[in-house]
Design a protein around this motif. Sequence first.
Motif, short mmCIF file in Angstrom:
data_model
loop_
_atom_site.label_atom_id
_atom_site.label_comp_id
_atom_site.label_asym_id
_atom_site.label_seq_id
_atom_site.Cartn_x
_atom_site.Cartn_y
_atom_site.Cartn_z
N UNK A 392 0.84 -1.16 -0.10
CA UNK A 392 -0.02 0.03 0.00
C UNK A 392 0.83 1.05 0.04
N UNK A 393 0.65 2.18 -0.68
CA UNK A 393 1.41 3.28 -1.11
C UNK A 393 0.31 4.60 -1.05
N UNK A 394 0.82 5.53 -0.24
CA UNK A 394 0.12 6.86 -0.18
C UNK A 394 0.75 7.66 -0.99
N UNK A 395 0.22 8.31 -2.20
CA UNK A 395 0.76 9.10 -3.21
C UNK A 395 0.33 10.39 -3.09
N UNK A 396 1.28 11.35 -2.69
CA UNK A 396 1.09 12.67 -2.48
C UNK A 396 1.94 13.62 -3.69
N UNK A 397 3.00 12.84 -4.37
CA UNK A 397 3.68 13.56 -5.17
C UNK A 397 4.24 12.09 -6.27
N UNK A 398 5.04 12.66 -7.09
CA UNK A 398 5.60 11.71 -8.11
C UNK A 398 6.56 10.81 -7.36
N UNK A 399 6.42 9.40 -7.57
CA UNK A 399 7.54 8.45 -6.81
C UNK A 399 8.29 7.70 -7.79
N UNK A 400 9.48 7.64 -7.76
CA UNK A 400 10.40 7.02 -8.68
C UNK A 400 11.01 5.53 -8.21
N UNK A 401 10.89 5.30 -6.84
CA UNK A 401 11.87 4.34 -6.49
C UNK A 401 11.02 3.20 -5.87
N UNK A 402 9.94 2.64 -6.27
CA UNK A 402 9.24 1.64 -5.62
C UNK A 402 9.94 0.22 -5.90
N UNK A 403 10.21 -0.50 -5.05
CA UNK A 403 10.93 -1.67 -5.16
C UNK A 403 10.08 -3.01 -4.66
N UNK A 404 9.78 -3.81 -5.44
CA UNK A 404 8.83 -4.98 -5.01
C UNK A 404 9.42 -6.23 -5.41
N UNK A 405 9.90 -7.02 -4.55
CA UNK A 405 10.30 -8.38 -4.42
C UNK A 405 9.47 -9.59 -4.19
N UNK A 406 9.43 -10.51 -5.26
CA UNK A 406 8.47 -11.59 -5.09
C UNK A 406 9.25 -12.83 -4.75
N UNK A 407 8.72 -13.66 -3.87
CA UNK A 407 9.20 -14.99 -3.74
C UNK A 407 8.28 -15.95 -4.56
N UNK A 408 9.02 -17.15 -4.62
CA UNK A 408 8.35 -18.33 -5.53
C UNK A 408 7.10 -18.70 -4.60
N UNK A 409 6.09 -19.03 -5.40
CA UNK A 409 4.61 -19.36 -4.69
C UNK A 409 5.04 -20.85 -4.43
N UNK A 410 4.28 -21.24 -3.14
CA UNK A 410 4.27 -22.66 -2.98
C UNK A 410 3.80 -23.39 -3.70
N UNK A 411 4.11 -24.80 -3.88
CA UNK A 411 3.53 -25.74 -4.91
C UNK A 411 2.31 -26.15 -4.02
N UNK A 412 1.49 -26.05 -5.07
CA UNK A 412 -0.08 -26.63 -4.83
C UNK A 412 -0.14 -28.15 -4.81
#
Length: 412
Positions: A392-412
């Motif tokens: 969740x991000x509160x946006x009040x101005x331009x943002x240039x550095x959002x970093x999202x790291x994803x993990x492998x999903x568990x095997x079903x």
Amino acid sequence: MRNRLLASLTVSLTISLAADRVTLTGKVTDSSGKPLEDATVMIYHAGVKKGYSTFCPSCYVDCGKRALTDQAGSFTIPKLDPDLRFELLVVHDGYTPKFVEKVDPSLGPAETAALAPRAPVNDPNRVVLGRVVDSNSRPVRDAVVLPQGVAVIVDGKVMGMYGTIEGLEPVAVTNPNGEFELAYTSKAAAMILEVAARGLAPKVISAPTGAERKTISVSDGAVIRGRLMNQGKPVGGAEIGLIPRSPGGITEGFKMIGDAYGEIRIGTLEDGSFVIPNVPAPVNWYVYGKMESIGALGATALVECATKRDGEEVNVGDIQIQPGHHLRGKVTLSDHALMAEGMRVTISATRGFDSQTVIIGRDGSFEFAGLATGEHEIFTSVRGYEMADAFVKTIKHDIDNVAIVLDPAPHQ
């Protein structure tokens, strides 16, 4: 008339040269190819092929046109607008009604649809019986009834299930007397139903099961109008969204709270104006410019309004597009694997019902533009990977550095 075989609808389309109109032809059969006589094929919704519809989906002149199949199972619906594509509703006695979506006359035959046979229901604890009437108590024919949930009793407690539910009939259509029934494979206490009829406001109710037929009254609703503007100039060809300010929900005991209506969308005319008819009342609403249609120009704030009674006209005035913010970032995988092409990331406003989706670049980069000030949620759709927590991000101005790291999903 009560053939229990699967029925299929094969729609073929021919273009009429007269007045540049389109003639829709087709055939309704069972799974063995035997024609089904007296099936009703109706144009339920329509929409433009390009851009955004400036009319509600059921407000086009072609909507409501219908034909009965003959002894050969054939039907013809002439003089249709060639600029539209259609959603058909097919009804035959003894079968579950079926929608056929995205019927585009220029693309040839529509995809074949199967009509499943409907067995009689003898247990009143499995079925909701209803009758839909208008504000003058007249029966409403061809109203579409969609179940949103079902309540069952487990160990003396009412338990609710929502969404697509196995064993719950997906749709019912009222007959000339306004009557319908919807069944579940097991005993149930009640169902949440959405009732929609052409030219009337939709209605969401909780209806009990049982042998007594429940009367559901639907009305004209209200009208919301306004105009979309940018730097003093009207904005045509954009899309407006309308959503309840208090989303609907279900409390313990399967009681409804809030306003359980989905988003309504409408396009703007060349002068920036829009008109949304048949809006439910009394309901408090947010009105906004859809970010995917106006993002290149900016963003709008959420405009609050309320429909208090049927027949009311609510003018929200000019909705101004303001400069929007951009958000840039990068998605990486924790195991350093190569991300598949075509993966997506979506940003959604936490107030209202507005979102954008973009393709993630080969280097993991992404960018959103035209974002309004406020709180937004970001989520990804990357095959084989998942986010640990909601972002969740509160946006009040331009943002240039959002970093999202994803993990492998568990095997079903």
